[in-house]
Motif scaffolding. Structure first.
Motif, PDB file in Angstrom:
ATOM      1  N   VAL A 146       0.786  -1.069  -0.095  1.00 14.82           N
ATOM      2  CA  VAL A 146      -0.247  -0.287  -0.012  1.00 14.82           C
ATOM      3  C   VAL A 146       0.820   1.122   0.372  1.00 14.82           C
ATOM      4  O   VAL A 146       0.736   2.196  -0.829  1.00 14.82           O
ATOM      5  CB  VAL A 146      -0.734  -0.187   1.233  1.00 14.82           C
ATOM      6  CG1 VAL A 146      -1.772   0.768   1.266  1.00 14.82           C
ATOM      7  CG2 VAL A 146      -1.887  -1.148   0.855  1.00 14.82           C
ATOM      8  N   ALA A 147       2.238   1.274   1.028  1.00 18.04           N
ATOM      9  CA  ALA A 147       2.486   2.654   1.199  1.00 18.04           C
ATOM     10  C   ALA A 147       3.643   2.297  -0.757  1.00 18.04           C
ATOM     11  O   ALA A 147       3.452   3.574  -1.264  1.00 18.04           O
ATOM     12  CB  ALA A 147       4.003   2.382   2.027  1.00 18.04           C
ATOM     13  N   ALA A 161      -7.184   4.275  -9.452  1.00 17.57           N
ATOM     14  CA  ALA A 161      -6.705   4.858  -7.788  1.00 17.57           C
ATOM     15  C   ALA A 161      -7.325   4.898  -6.156  1.00 17.57           C
ATOM     16  O   ALA A 161      -7.048   4.330  -5.734  1.00 17.57           O
ATOM     17  CB  ALA A 161      -5.846   5.635  -8.231  1.00 17.57           C
ATOM     18  N   ILE A 162      -8.309   5.703  -6.516  1.00 17.00           N
ATOM     19  CA  ILE A 162      -9.414   5.880  -5.223  1.00 17.00           C
ATOM     20  C   ILE A 162      -9.804   4.359  -4.833  1.00 17.00           C
ATOM     21  O   ILE A 162      -9.658   3.895  -4.042  1.00 17.00           O
ATOM     22  CB  ILE A 162     -10.247   6.794  -5.458  1.00 17.00           C
ATOM     23  CG1 ILE A 162     -10.093   8.315  -5.729  1.00 17.00           C
ATOM     24  CG2 ILE A 162     -11.170   6.892  -4.225  1.00 17.00           C
ATOM     25  CD1 ILE A 162     -10.817   8.986  -6.035  1.00 17.00           C
ATOM     26  N   ALA A 163     -10.317   3.362  -5.506  1.00 17.88           N
ATOM     27  CA  ALA A 163     -10.643   2.257  -5.320  1.00 17.88           C
ATOM     28  C   ALA A 163      -9.402   1.241  -5.552  1.00 17.88           C
ATOM     29  O   ALA A 163      -9.648   0.460  -4.350  1.00 17.88           O
ATOM     30  CB  ALA A 163     -11.139   1.789  -6.418  1.00 17.88           C
ATOM     31  N   LEU A 164      -8.776   0.966  -5.422  1.00 22.30           N
ATOM     32  CA  LEU A 164      -7.982   0.944  -5.208  1.00 22.30           C
ATOM     33  C   LEU A 164      -7.031   0.599  -4.178  1.00 22.30           C
ATOM     34  O   LEU A 164      -6.542  -0.242  -2.787  1.00 22.30           O
ATOM     35  CB  LEU A 164      -6.390   0.441  -6.359  1.00 22.30           C
ATOM     36  CG  LEU A 164      -6.919  -0.111  -7.320  1.00 22.30           C
ATOM     37  CD1 LEU A 164      -5.684   0.008  -8.549  1.00 22.30           C
ATOM     38  CD2 LEU A 164      -6.723  -1.375  -6.826  1.00 22.30           C
ATOM     39  N   VAL A 165      -7.010   1.919  -3.862  1.00 20.90           N
ATOM     40  CA  VAL A 165      -6.360   2.765  -2.544  1.00 20.90           C
ATOM     41  C   VAL A 165      -7.617   1.609  -1.608  1.00 20.90           C
ATOM     42  O   VAL A 165      -7.281   1.792  -0.199  1.00 20.90           O
ATOM     43  CB  VAL A 165      -5.983   4.051  -2.653  1.00 20.90           C
ATOM     44  CG1 VAL A 165      -5.691   4.384  -0.775  1.00 20.90           C
ATOM     45  CG2 VAL A 165      -5.112   4.319  -3.202  1.00 20.90           C
ATOM     46  N   ALA A 166      -8.204   2.520  -1.261  1.00 20.96           N
ATOM     47  CA  ALA A 166      -9.470   1.956  -0.516  1.00 20.96           C
ATOM     48  C   ALA A 166      -9.677   0.676  -0.738  1.00 20.96           C
ATOM     49  O   ALA A 166      -9.964  -0.325   0.664  1.00 20.96           O
ATOM     50  CB  ALA A 166     -11.332   2.453  -1.635  1.00 20.96           C
ATOM     51  N   SER A 167      -9.627  -0.510  -1.481  1.00 20.76           N
ATOM     52  CA  SER A 167      -9.592  -1.954  -1.358  1.00 20.76           C
ATOM     53  C   SER A 167      -8.530  -2.232  -0.631  1.00 20.76           C
ATOM     54  O   SER A 167      -8.979  -3.181   0.340  1.00 20.76           O
ATOM     55  CB  SER A 167      -9.411  -2.626  -2.646  1.00 20.76           C
ATOM     56  OG  SER A 167     -10.758  -1.912  -3.984  1.00 20.76           O
ATOM     57  N   ALA A 168      -7.561  -1.620  -0.514  1.00 24.26           N
ATOM     58  CA  ALA A 168      -6.332  -1.733  -0.269  1.00 24.26           C
ATOM     59  C   ALA A 168      -6.062  -1.494   2.121  1.00 24.26           C
ATOM     60  O   ALA A 168      -5.637  -2.628   3.098  1.00 24.26           O
ATOM     61  CB  ALA A 168      -4.878  -1.338  -0.487  1.00 24.26           C
ATOM     62  N   ALA A 169      -6.691  -0.216   1.705  1.00 23.04           N
ATOM     63  CA  ALA A 169      -7.073  -0.034   3.813  1.00 23.04           C
ATOM     64  C   ALA A 169      -7.984  -1.128   3.654  1.00 23.04           C
ATOM     65  O   ALA A 169      -8.213  -1.385   4.655  1.00 23.04           O
ATOM     66  CB  ALA A 169      -7.857   1.281   3.017  1.00 23.04           C
ATOM     67  N   ALA A 170      -9.289  -1.596   3.253  1.00 25.10           N
ATOM     68  CA  ALA A 170      -9.892  -2.026   3.919  1.00 25.10           C
ATOM     69  C   ALA A 170      -9.159  -3.662   3.885  1.00 25.10           C
ATOM     70  O   ALA A 170      -9.599  -4.362   5.148  1.00 25.10           O
ATOM     71  CB  ALA A 170     -11.230  -2.984   2.568  1.00 25.10           C
ATOM     72  N   ILE A 171      -8.630  -4.635   3.203  1.00 24.38           N
ATOM     73  CA  ILE A 171      -8.167  -5.519   3.684  1.00 24.38           C
ATOM     74  C   ILE A 171      -6.640  -5.589   4.449  1.00 24.38           C
ATOM     75  O   ILE A 171      -6.989  -6.291   5.678  1.00 24.38           O
ATOM     76  CB  ILE A 171      -6.730  -6.117   1.910  1.00 24.38           C
ATOM     77  CG1 ILE A 171      -7.838  -5.919   1.070  1.00 24.38           C
ATOM     78  CG2 ILE A 171      -6.170  -7.292   2.041  1.00 24.38           C
ATOM     79  CD1 ILE A 171      -7.628  -6.493  -0.727  1.00 24.38           C
ATOM     80  N   VAL A 172      -5.788  -4.292   4.415  1.00 27.39           N
ATOM     81  CA  VAL A 172      -4.740  -4.418   6.010  1.00 27.39           C
ATOM     82  C   VAL A 172      -6.493  -4.274   7.513  1.00 27.39           C
ATOM     83  O   VAL A 172      -5.791  -4.632   8.095  1.00 27.39           O
ATOM     84  CB  VAL A 172      -4.247  -3.093   6.006  1.00 27.39           C
ATOM     85  CG1 VAL A 172      -3.488  -2.528   7.017  1.00 27.39           C
ATOM     86  CG2 VAL A 172      -3.157  -2.729   4.408  1.00 27.39           C
TER      87      VAL A 172
END
Length: 92
Positions: A36-37, A71-82
């Motif tokens: 994510v980073a 990009a927004i969807a990918l970041v939101a998905s990654a945040a949800a997974i974390v």
């Protein structure tokens, strides 16, 4: 004889590592956090007009483009997974 003991010890340690769910979850969490980073860093390095409509009269300035929404969807998905991994790890 020493070789057999060493091989047995290595096998037992490998099995113990596989069974250590807490450690494996923590390791996956750290890997996901690093991905994510890295993704966020790559997004920050992109030119601004890649993700927003700077001069389109039909769009509000700064409105996300298709790439921006992705990009927004990918970041939101990654945040949800974390978050999910962190919650599951905390429950154990």
């Amino acid at each position: 004889m020493k070789r057999s003991r060493r091989e047995l010890l290595d096998s037992v340690e490998a099995l113990a590592d596989r069974l250590d769910i807490k450690n494996r979850t923590r390791h996956r969490f750290e890997e996901t956090k690093q991905r994510v980073a890295d993704g966020a860093r790559r997004l920050r390095e992109q030119p601004e007009d890649t993700f927003t409509h700077p001069h389109d009269p039909n769009k509000k300035p700064g409105a996300p483009t298709t790439s921006g929404w992705i990009a927004i969807a990918l970041v939101a998905s990654a945040a949800a997974i974390v978050l999910t991994v962190a919650i599951r790890a905390a429950r154990r």
